[in-house]
Design a protein around this motif. Structure first.
Motif, short mmCIF file in Angstrom:
data_model
loop_
_atom_site.label_atom_id
_atom_site.label_comp_id
_atom_site.label_asym_id
_atom_site.label_seq_id
_atom_site.Cartn_x
_atom_site.Cartn_y
_atom_site.Cartn_z
N VAL A 27 -2.73 -9.47 -4.46
CA VAL A 27 -1.48 -9.47 -5.21
C VAL A 27 -0.69 -8.25 -4.77
CG1 VAL A 27 -0.40 -9.35 -7.48
CG2 VAL A 27 -2.52 -10.63 -7.18
N GLY A 28 0.53 -8.44 -4.34
CA GLY A 28 1.35 -7.34 -3.88
C GLY A 28 1.95 -6.54 -5.02
N PRO A 29 2.65 -5.45 -4.71
CA PRO A 29 3.31 -4.65 -5.75
C PRO A 29 4.52 -5.39 -6.28
CG PRO A 29 4.00 -3.89 -3.59
CD PRO A 29 2.95 -4.96 -3.34
N ASP A 30 5.00 -4.98 -7.43
CA ASP A 30 6.21 -5.57 -8.00
C ASP A 30 6.81 -4.57 -8.97
OD1 ASP A 30 8.24 -7.10 -9.06
OD2 ASP A 30 6.98 -8.85 -9.46
N PRO A 31 8.06 -4.13 -8.75
CA PRO A 31 8.66 -3.15 -9.65
C PRO A 31 9.17 -3.75 -10.96
CG PRO A 31 10.23 -3.76 -7.97
CD PRO A 31 8.94 -4.46 -7.62
N ALA A 32 9.06 -5.07 -11.09
CA ALA A 32 9.51 -5.72 -12.32
C ALA A 32 8.36 -5.84 -13.32
CB ALA A 32 10.08 -7.10 -12.02
N ASP A 169 9.81 -2.30 -4.11
CA ASP A 169 10.41 -3.62 -3.93
C ASP A 169 10.44 -4.01 -2.45
OD1 ASP A 169 11.87 -5.89 -5.22
OD2 ASP A 169 13.44 -5.25 -3.82
N ARG A 170 10.65 -3.04 -1.58
CA ARG A 170 10.69 -3.35 -0.14
C ARG A 170 9.32 -3.77 0.36
NH1 ARG A 170 13.77 0.78 3.72
NH2 ARG A 170 12.25 2.22 2.83
N VAL A 171 8.27 -3.10 -0.10
CA VAL A 171 6.93 -3.52 0.30
C VAL A 171 6.62 -4.89 -0.30
CG1 VAL A 171 4.47 -2.99 0.19
CG2 VAL A 171 6.11 -1.15 0.55
N ARG A 172 7.05 -5.13 -1.52
CA ARG A 172 6.86 -6.46 -2.14
C ARG A 172 7.44 -7.55 -1.25
NH1 ARG A 172 9.82 -10.16 -5.12
NH2 ARG A 172 11.69 -8.86 -4.94
#
Length: 230
Positions: A27-32, A169-172
């Motif tokens: 699961v990737g990162p997510d700033p939300a 967000d960019r890595v997401r």
């Protein structure tokens, strides 16, 4: 529209996600911030902004995920989002009522949104759209506020400082591409200086280089927390 309430101002998407019983899932990162109900749990949870990738032992499950628009979570949840970063919190702890199934989650959310002013944190929501492309200074200029004021408002409402938000967000988005077209192309499309810049941020967030991730060579996994794939 759910139960007569237009959720588009507050919610970026609502999805049913399927997880399979495989060795490792990523699961990737997510700033939300998101609200979820998983078939392996008995109540709804809040997933705060996730600053790093996670790898967990696969489970056979599905979940309803309601992803809140960045900048809107504070109004919807009634708490400062900085308290939720990289955390999983039962929704009942924030709203004071148990939410025990997907239908109840939708109903409780619709009732909550019906009482809110859609202009709440609108400036931060606008900044969240601008910061990834024009930076903090550019967003502040377009919104006619000082950079310092924007950072303060943004961090309280989103949970992350604007520069950190943009990086996560960019890595997401890089994770979501899967490297299609080559990582050099992905780096250029997402605004990295070069592929080395992408590689460094990707590895720092996901624990492996982009090529290894795309090939499924993941770090060691952990048990799935409450069936939530956090």
């Amino acid at each position: 529209m759910v139960f007569g309430v237009d959720m588009s101002t507050w919610v970026s998407d609502i999805a049913v996600e399927r997880f399979e019983d495989v060795e490792t899932q990523a699961v990737g990162p997510d700033p939300a911030t998101a609200l979820v109900f998983c078939s392996r749990s008995e109540e709804a949870y809040v997933l705060g902004p996730r600053t790093r990738g996670r790898y967990f032992a696969g489970v056979d499950a599905h979940r309803l995920r309601v992803r809140l628009r960045p900048g809107m979570a504070r109004a919807v949840l009634g708490v400062g989002v900085r308290e939720l970063v990289d955390r999983v919190v039962p929704l009942r702890e924030l709203w004071g009522v148990p939410v025990g199934d997907p239908s109840s989650l939708r109903t409780a959310l619709a009732a909550r949104l019906a009482s809110l002013d859609p202009r709440h944190d609108a400036l931060v929501a606008s900044a969240a759209r601008l910061v990834p492309s024009v930076g903090v200074a550019g967003a502040a200029s377009r919104l006619n506020v000082s950079e310092r004021h924007l950072r303060t408002l943004f961090t309280a409402a989103v949970g992350l400082p604007p520069k950190r938000y943009a990086k996560v967000d960019r890595v997401r988005r890089a994770v979501a591409t899967g490297g299609a077209g080559g990582w050099t192309r992905v780096a250029a499309e997402l605004g990295y200086y070069d592929q080395s810049h992408l590689n460094a941020e990707f590895r720092a967030t996901m624990g492996v280089a982009p090529g290894a991730f795309a090939a499924g060579r993941y770090p060691a996994s952990t048990p799935c927390q409450r069936g939530l794939a956090k």
